[in-house]
Enzyme design. Structure first.
Site, PDB file in Angstrom:
ATOM      1  N   LYS A   4      36.990  49.781  78.371  1.00 31.98           N
ATOM      2  CA  LYS A   4      38.428  50.032  78.240  1.00 31.98           C
ATOM      3  C   LYS A   4      39.283  49.213  79.200  1.00 31.98           C
ATOM      4  O   LYS A   4      40.462  48.970  78.918  1.00 31.98           O
ATOM      5  CB  LYS A   4      38.717  51.532  78.432  1.00 31.98           C
ATOM      6  CG  LYS A   4      38.138  52.390  77.326  1.00 31.98           C
ATOM      7  CD  LYS A   4      38.456  53.857  77.534  1.00 31.98           C
ATOM      8  CE  LYS A   4      37.831  54.705  76.432  1.00 31.98           C
ATOM      9  NZ  LYS A   4      38.177  56.138  76.574  1.00 31.98           N
ATOM     10  N   ALA A  55      38.667  55.777  80.940  1.00 36.69           N
ATOM     11  CA  ALA A  55      39.039  57.119  80.509  1.00 36.69           C
ATOM     12  C   ALA A  55      39.651  57.902  81.665  1.00 36.69           C
ATOM     13  O   ALA A  55      40.629  58.642  81.487  1.00 36.69           O
ATOM     14  CB  ALA A  55      37.818  57.854  79.966  1.00 36.69           C
ATOM     15  N   GLY A  80      37.159  55.283  85.820  1.00 34.44           N
ATOM     16  CA  GLY A  80      37.109  54.169  84.890  1.00 34.44           C
ATOM     17  C   GLY A  80      38.268  54.211  83.914  1.00 34.44           C
ATOM     18  O   GLY A  80      39.322  54.798  84.197  1.00 34.44           O
ATOM     19  N   TYR A 121      32.418  64.408  74.116  1.00 32.57           N
ATOM     20  CA  TYR A 121      32.392  65.313  72.973  1.00 32.57           C
ATOM     21  C   TYR A 121      31.128  65.175  72.125  1.00 32.57           C
ATOM     22  O   TYR A 121      30.956  65.920  71.153  1.00 32.57           O
ATOM     23  CB  TYR A 121      33.643  65.151  72.104  1.00 32.57           C
ATOM     24  CG  TYR A 121      33.622  63.949  71.186  1.00 32.57           C
ATOM     25  CD1 TYR A 121      33.121  64.052  69.889  1.00 32.57           C
ATOM     26  CD2 TYR A 121      34.120  62.730  71.596  1.00 32.57           C
ATOM     27  CE1 TYR A 121      33.094  62.956  69.037  1.00 32.57           C
ATOM     28  CE2 TYR A 121      34.105  61.635  70.758  1.00 32.57           C
ATOM     29  CZ  TYR A 121      33.588  61.756  69.468  1.00 32.57           C
ATOM     30  OH  TYR A 121      33.571  60.661  68.648  1.00 32.57           O
ATOM     31  N   ASP A 141      44.305  57.728  74.719  1.00 35.29           N
ATOM     32  CA  ASP A 141      43.487  58.714  75.429  1.00 35.29           C
ATOM     33  C   ASP A 141      44.342  59.735  76.180  1.00 35.29           C
ATOM     34  O   ASP A 141      44.022  60.927  76.202  1.00 35.29           O
ATOM     35  CB  ASP A 141      42.559  58.019  76.431  1.00 35.29           C
ATOM     36  CG  ASP A 141      41.302  57.469  75.786  1.00 35.29           C
ATOM     37  OD1 ASP A 141      40.921  57.947  74.703  1.00 35.29           O
ATOM     38  OD2 ASP A 141      40.693  56.555  76.371  1.00 35.29           O
TER      39      ASP A 141
END
Length: 299
Positions: free
Chosen positions: A87, A151, A149, A240, A123
């Site tokens: 990302k 996320a 990071g 998830y 996000d």
């Protein structure tokens, strides 16, 4: 998030010729993102193909990531989702970055049009939805976050935007946690810091955000000593798959309120779908579909 004129143009184009999208990441074979996108597209009357580009088991250099990304652009992809661990690494490869994603310092959604790639971040939107639905008001609280990071940059931004009084960040790489904390502190009136004393910080906190890949199907385990958890601590997870990580299982046994990563996954997909197509998806329908996909799994 998307300019109205652009949305209208993309919606017309999407209905005419369909959409090709994909997800670049590592250990993403269990991702439900393709199914969420393609089922919603079918409900919207769109031809829509969503591919996984799983670089599992590869030591991915900047050159390799660039090769994979440019290959998708050249192949005619209309959009890409970007997940762990790319990302932040993807950002130098883009032609433009949305101001929100620029401020967060991470991109999870790339819109491709006329050979030009523009990065966005959905996000933070997804994490905010999960907190509001499953935890409630967190304004004025002290919160600990594990992970800094791509996320983690989004979840930290979301938490501070929701009014967290102070966010303390931990990472296995202290330099990275300090860099994120310093960047956030400059944007949010000094309300973020990095620390190395996890037991003391959790003892004083109201909530814990877990933003590392630990607990994913390809990275099993716990990110901290479970003895640090207590009943009055809420725990929010970004992983998830599986929906119930070892962290959430232990936290529930301890009596903690918890938020699984599914809500974040759905609402980041809601935002990405609109960016790719210019069409607003039915968020409630996507939530229902995600629930169907995860029925039978621990939740």
């Amino acid at each position: 998030m998307v300019d109205e004129t652009v949305k209208t143009q993309r919606a017309r184009a999407s209905r005419h010729r369909g959409i090709v999208a994909g997800l670049i990441g590592q250990d993403i074979g269990a991702s439900l993102t393709p199914a969420m996108h393609m089922v919603e597209a079918r409900e919207q009357g769109l031809a829509y193909v969503y591919r996984l580009i799983d670089l599992a088991g590869q030591d991915v250099s900047h050159e390799r990531l660039s090769q994979v990304f440019r290959g998708a652009v050249d192949a005619g992809f209309d959009g890409l989702n970007i997940t762990h661990p790319f990302k932040q690494a993807i950002m130098p490869l883009l032609d433009a970055v949305d101001p929100v994603a620029e401020a967060i310092g991470a991109v999870n959604t790339v819109r491709i049009a006329d050979g030009q790639a523009t990065g966005f971040n959905t996000d933070a939107l997804g994490f905010t939805a999960g907190i509001q639905r499953e935890i409630g008001d967190i304004a004025g609280q002290s919160v600990v976050q594990l992970g800094s990071g791509g996320a983690g940059a989004a979840t930290a931004t979301a938490a501070l935007t929701l009014g967290v009084e102070h966010l303390t960040i931990f990472d296995v790489d202290p330099a990275r946690s300090h860099a994120l904390a310093d960047r956030l502190a400059s944007r949010f009136d000094g309300r973020a810091s990095a620390s190395s004393d996890l037991p003391a910080e959790i003892a004083a906190a109201s909530g814990l955000i877990h933003a590392t890949p630990t607990g994913m199907a390809g990275h099993p385990g716990l990110p901290l000593d479970p003895a640090l958890l207590r009943p009055d601590l809420w725990v929010a997870e970004i992983v998830y798959f599986p929906l119930e990580t070892e962290l959430l299982r232990v936290a529930r046994e301890k009596g903690c309120r918890t938020a699984h990563g599914g809500t974040m996954a759905v609402f980041q997909a809601v935002g990405a779908f609109e960016i790719f197509t210019g069409i607003a998806p039915d968020a409630d329908r996507m939530v229902r579909h995600f629930t169907q996909l995860t029925q039978g799994r621990a939740a």
